[in-house]
Design an enzyme around this catalytic site. Structure first.
Site, short mmCIF file in Angstrom:
data_model
loop_
_atom_site.label_atom_id
_atom_site.label_comp_id
_atom_site.label_asym_id
_atom_site.label_seq_id
_atom_site.Cartn_x
_atom_site.Cartn_y
_atom_site.Cartn_z
N TYR A 69 48.83 36.60 28.51
CA TYR A 69 47.64 36.58 29.57
C TYR A 69 46.70 36.19 28.98
O TYR A 69 45.18 35.88 29.78
CB TYR A 69 47.96 37.75 30.98
CG TYR A 69 48.85 37.85 31.85
CD1 TYR A 69 48.70 36.73 32.08
CD2 TYR A 69 50.38 38.33 31.67
CE1 TYR A 69 49.61 36.45 33.42
CE2 TYR A 69 51.16 37.37 32.10
CZ TYR A 69 51.23 37.53 33.61
OH TYR A 69 51.40 36.92 34.03
N ASN A 104 47.37 30.71 42.72
CA ASN A 104 46.26 29.96 40.96
C ASN A 104 46.04 31.65 40.46
O ASN A 104 45.53 32.03 41.74
CB ASN A 104 45.95 29.33 40.91
CG ASN A 104 46.33 27.94 41.13
OD1 ASN A 104 47.48 27.95 41.49
ND2 ASN A 104 45.13 27.02 41.04
N VAL A 105 45.97 32.21 39.57
CA VAL A 105 45.41 33.19 39.32
C VAL A 105 44.45 32.76 38.59
O VAL A 105 43.61 34.07 37.94
CB VAL A 105 46.30 34.08 38.42
CG1 VAL A 105 47.59 34.55 39.19
CG2 VAL A 105 46.66 33.27 37.08
N HIS A 121 48.95 35.25 44.60
CA HIS A 121 49.82 35.73 43.46
C HIS A 121 48.83 36.72 42.58
O HIS A 121 48.70 36.78 40.91
CB HIS A 121 50.39 34.63 42.33
CG HIS A 121 51.32 34.56 43.52
ND1 HIS A 121 52.44 32.68 43.59
CD2 HIS A 121 52.20 34.15 44.34
CE1 HIS A 121 53.06 32.95 43.86
NE2 HIS A 121 53.11 33.35 44.64
N CYS A 129 45.06 49.59 36.52
CA CYS A 129 46.34 50.63 34.99
C CYS A 129 47.56 50.03 35.54
O CYS A 129 47.62 49.98 36.54
CB CYS A 129 46.07 51.79 34.70
SG CYS A 129 46.23 52.77 36.27
N CYS A 160 43.64 52.82 30.59
CA CYS A 160 43.19 52.73 31.91
C CYS A 160 42.13 54.37 31.34
O CYS A 160 42.14 55.18 30.50
CB CYS A 160 43.91 53.60 32.71
SG CYS A 160 42.82 54.11 34.39
N THR A 201 50.93 21.59 44.40
CA THR A 201 52.03 22.74 44.21
C THR A 201 53.46 21.99 44.51
O THR A 201 53.90 21.31 45.43
CB THR A 201 51.89 24.03 44.98
OG1 THR A 201 52.64 24.93 45.47
CG2 THR A 201 52.21 23.52 46.94
N SER A 202 54.50 22.55 43.55
CA SER A 202 55.90 22.42 44.17
C SER A 202 56.76 23.37 45.05
O SER A 202 57.78 22.26 45.19
CB SER A 202 56.42 22.82 42.33
OG SER A 202 56.76 23.72 42.59
#
Ligand code: OAD
Length: 262
Positions: A69, A104-105, A121, A129, A160, A201-202
């Site tokens: 990520y 989308n993120v 999403h 945390c 955290c 988008t799929s």
């Protein structure tokens, strides 16, 4: 692209009061952010995205998942919004009542000037945390100094500041529920709109993929922009084959020229 279809789509869009724009990974492809299913290239190619994006994967190997990520977040920070994102911002200013819903993120809609996009999403930029969902902050390098992280690098997640639990990405993983307020707002907007524009988008990941179907069932016109056929083709009133950065600016220009000319 078929000019009769694109003219009809522009008319429908220009006449609409309540517009929903629903986006997936394809809207960011021309910004250099690969789609989810094309994401694992290079050293990440030996992993399966659907297996990395799970609570079980994070529990088993937090450094691997956090590293993935962080690599994605660094790549998004280096990317810029493309003409597709900018055209969607124009829709939001032209249509009296509009809502942007994204799977989308990334933050490219926001950086293109769209306010209050609904992120079904989650976001790469909202870590929290694992114990109590305390929001966490990143030790970000100053803007303009975003390094490209080496692929495949494991990075231990931070702890955290409030409770010392591990910090996790603020995204929805497979097997997790969507954020309730976001889903409720998205369903409501889809049920109430005149036009839903689905872009890149799929249409296979549920419940997000229900959004265009809800709009269609409620009687809205559904316009799809995608270079490839998708399972949403039969749901769409009009299918515009092409990329977001090619199709959307022309569609938006024609939509409000058409309306002004009426
Ligand atoms: P996908 O990667 O499944 O699909 C991307 C779609 O974009 C495909 O239909 C492509 O044909 C299309 N596409 C590619 N380039 C494009 C371009 N330049 N312009 C327009 N369209 C283009 O991505 P999503 O549908 O967003 O969820 O995937 C949905 C969800 O699946 C993601 O949010 C993610 C993933 O699992 C979670 O992580 C929970």
């Amino acid at each position: 692209m078929d000019s009769v279809l694109s003219h009809r789509a522009a008319q429908i869009l220009g006449d609409a009061h309540r517009v929903v724009v629903f986006t997936g990974a394809g809207i960011s492809a021309e910004s250099g952010v690969p789609t989810f299913r094309d994401d694992l290239t290079g050293l990440w190619a030996r992993f399966d995205a659907e297996q990395l994006a799970t609570p079980e994967a994070f529990h088993a190997d937090p450094d691997l998942v956090w590293g993935w990520y962080e690599w994605r977040r660094a790549r998004v920070r280096r990317a810029e919004p493309n003409p597709g994102h900018l055209a969607i911002t124009t829709i939001a200013t032209q249509a009296p009542d509009s809502t942007v819903i994204t799977q989308n993120v990334d933050d490219l809609h926001e950086r293109a000037g769209t306010q209050a996009a609904i992120h079904l999403h989650g976001s790469l930029f909202a870590p929290r945390c694992v114990a109590a969902a305390h929001p966490a902050t990143f030790p970000n390098p100053p803007d303009g100094e975003v390094a490209e992280l080496p692929e495949g690098r494991r990075i231990p997640p931070p702890r955290c500041a409030s409770c010392a639990a591990l910090v996790r990405p603020g995204v929805v993983w497979f097997g997790e529920a969507l954020p309730e307020a976001a889903l409720t707002a998205a369903v409501q907007a889809a049920a109430d709109c005149d036009v839903l524009l689905t872009v890149g988008t799929s249409g296979v990941v549920h419940p997000a993929a229900e959004i265009p179907r809800i709009a269609a069932r409620a009687g809205a016109a559904v316009i799809q922009v995608n270079p490839e056929p998708t399972p949403l083709d039969p749901v769409a009133t009009i299918n515009l084959r092409g990329t977001a950065a090619q199709v959307l600016p022309a569609l938006v220009t024609a939509a409000w020229e058409t309306t002004d000319g009426n």
